[in-house]
Design a protein around this motif. Structure first.
Motif, short mmCIF file in Angstrom:
data_model
loop_
_atom_site.label_atom_id
_atom_site.label_comp_id
_atom_site.label_asym_id
_atom_site.label_seq_id
_atom_site.Cartn_x
_atom_site.Cartn_y
_atom_site.Cartn_z
N ILE A 6 0.85 -1.18 0.00
CA ILE A 6 0.00 0.00 0.00
C ILE A 6 0.89 1.24 0.00
O ILE A 6 1.71 1.43 0.90
CB ILE A 6 -0.93 0.02 1.23
N LEU A 7 0.75 2.05 -1.03
CA LEU A 7 1.50 3.29 -1.13
C LEU A 7 0.80 4.37 -0.31
O LEU A 7 -0.39 4.59 -0.46
CB LEU A 7 1.59 3.75 -2.59
N LYS A 8 1.55 5.01 0.57
CA LYS A 8 1.01 6.13 1.34
C LYS A 8 1.75 7.39 0.94
O LYS A 8 2.99 7.43 0.97
CB LYS A 8 1.15 5.88 2.84
N LEU A 9 1.01 8.40 0.55
CA LEU A 9 1.62 9.67 0.19
C LEU A 9 2.27 10.30 1.42
O LEU A 9 1.67 10.36 2.48
CB LEU A 9 0.57 10.61 -0.41
N GLN A 10 3.49 10.76 1.25
CA GLN A 10 4.26 11.27 2.38
C GLN A 10 4.11 12.79 2.50
O GLN A 10 4.09 13.50 1.49
CB GLN A 10 5.74 10.95 2.18
N PRO A 11 4.03 13.30 3.72
CA PRO A 11 4.12 14.75 3.91
C PRO A 11 5.45 15.26 3.38
O PRO A 11 6.41 14.50 3.25
CB PRO A 11 4.02 14.93 5.43
N TYR A 176 5.63 19.76 -4.93
CA TYR A 176 4.90 18.69 -4.27
C TYR A 176 4.14 19.28 -3.10
O TYR A 176 4.73 19.91 -2.21
CB TYR A 176 5.92 17.65 -3.78
N GLN A 177 2.80 19.10 -3.11
CA GLN A 177 1.98 19.69 -2.04
C GLN A 177 0.64 18.97 -1.95
O GLN A 177 0.05 18.62 -2.97
CB GLN A 177 1.73 21.17 -2.35
N PHE A 178 0.17 18.77 -0.72
CA PHE A 178 -1.21 18.33 -0.54
C PHE A 178 -2.12 19.54 -0.74
O PHE A 178 -1.87 20.61 -0.19
CB PHE A 178 -1.41 17.75 0.86
N ILE A 179 -3.19 19.35 -1.50
CA ILE A 179 -4.03 20.50 -1.86
C ILE A 179 -5.41 20.48 -1.21
O ILE A 179 -6.21 21.38 -1.42
CB ILE A 179 -4.17 20.63 -3.39
N ASN A 180 -5.69 19.48 -0.39
CA ASN A 180 -7.00 19.43 0.28
C ASN A 180 -6.85 19.53 1.80
O ASN A 180 -7.71 19.07 2.54
CB ASN A 180 -7.75 18.15 -0.09
N GLN A 181 -5.74 20.14 2.26
CA GLN A 181 -5.51 20.27 3.69
C GLN A 181 -5.58 21.73 4.12
O GLN A 181 -5.20 22.63 3.35
CB GLN A 181 -4.14 19.69 4.07
N ILE A 182 -6.04 21.95 5.33
CA ILE A 182 -6.18 23.31 5.84
C ILE A 182 -4.85 23.80 6.43
O ILE A 182 -3.89 23.04 6.55
CB ILE A 182 -7.29 23.39 6.91
N ASN A 183 -4.81 25.07 6.78
CA ASN A 183 -3.67 25.68 7.48
C ASN A 183 -2.36 25.66 6.69
O ASN A 183 -1.29 25.40 7.22
CB ASN A 183 -3.44 25.01 8.84
#
Length: 198
Positions: A6-11, A176-183
């Protein structure tokens, strides 16, 4: 892909270490341009090994002391050189070619730190340029942008603007960035050099 894997996207912070582990080799010279609490310096030291070299910079004495303490606790002494000065001094101190430089831009993390002391474009951009000149072919510069503080947006925009304008024949640039996270989740920019001479 292996069955059951299972691939988990990393911070961004952890993904930076994935990139480092793919590129940096034992015996390499590398730079931690913002020592902070020492975690990147420690990680780089473990990869370059006893024949490698880590140059670690921070303008805050607290950060250098934190890094020194972490290294001491992990018996790391021989391959790290700590410099209590801003990363705009890289060109004065580092003369060898490097395979990697990492910047964590923002302020020194911690519950008691002075969060008004932040990184700024006026010193960050020259430092990135200096690292580009030192970078080996296929070497990488990693920029983790923390920008949810006063002054952070300006530096973030300046760094992204700089990276976007790099010649694609000479550099590969990743955002590289998560785009559905707050703050304002951190953004990772990775710049890889394609040619030895530019």
């Amino acid at each position: 892909m292996k069955r059951g894997f299972i691939l988990k996207l990393q911070p961004s912070l952890y993904y930076s270490h994935t990139l480092i582990s793919d590129i940096v080799q034992p015996g390499d010279t590398v730079i931690d341009a913002t020592a902070g609490n020492g975690h990147d310096t420690k990680y780089l030291s473990s990869i370059v090994g006893k024949n490698g070299k880590v140059y670690s910079f921070d303008i805050q004495k607290e950060a250098i002391n934190n890094t020194k303490k972490l290294l001491s606790e992990n018996n790391i002494i021989d391959n790290v050189e700590l410099h209590n000065c801003g990363h705009e001094n890289i060109h004065r101190i580092v003369k060898d070619k490097i395979s990697c430089a990492i910047f964590n831009l923002g302020y020194l993390p911690g519950p008691t730190t002075n969060k008004t002391i932040i990184t700024h474009s006026k010193t960050t951009l020259p430092a990135i340029n200096d690292c580009i000149k030192l970078l080996k072919k296929d070497g990488i510069i990693i920029l983790v942008l923390y920008y949810g503080h006063p002054g952070g947006q300006e530096e973030k925009n300046d760094v992204i603007n700089f990276a976007e304008k790099l010649n694609q024949k000479l550099f590969t640039v990743l955002k590289y960035q998560f785009i559905n996270q707050i703050n304002e989740p951190p953004i990772l920019i990775a710049i890889q050099k394609k040619k030895d001479k530019i």
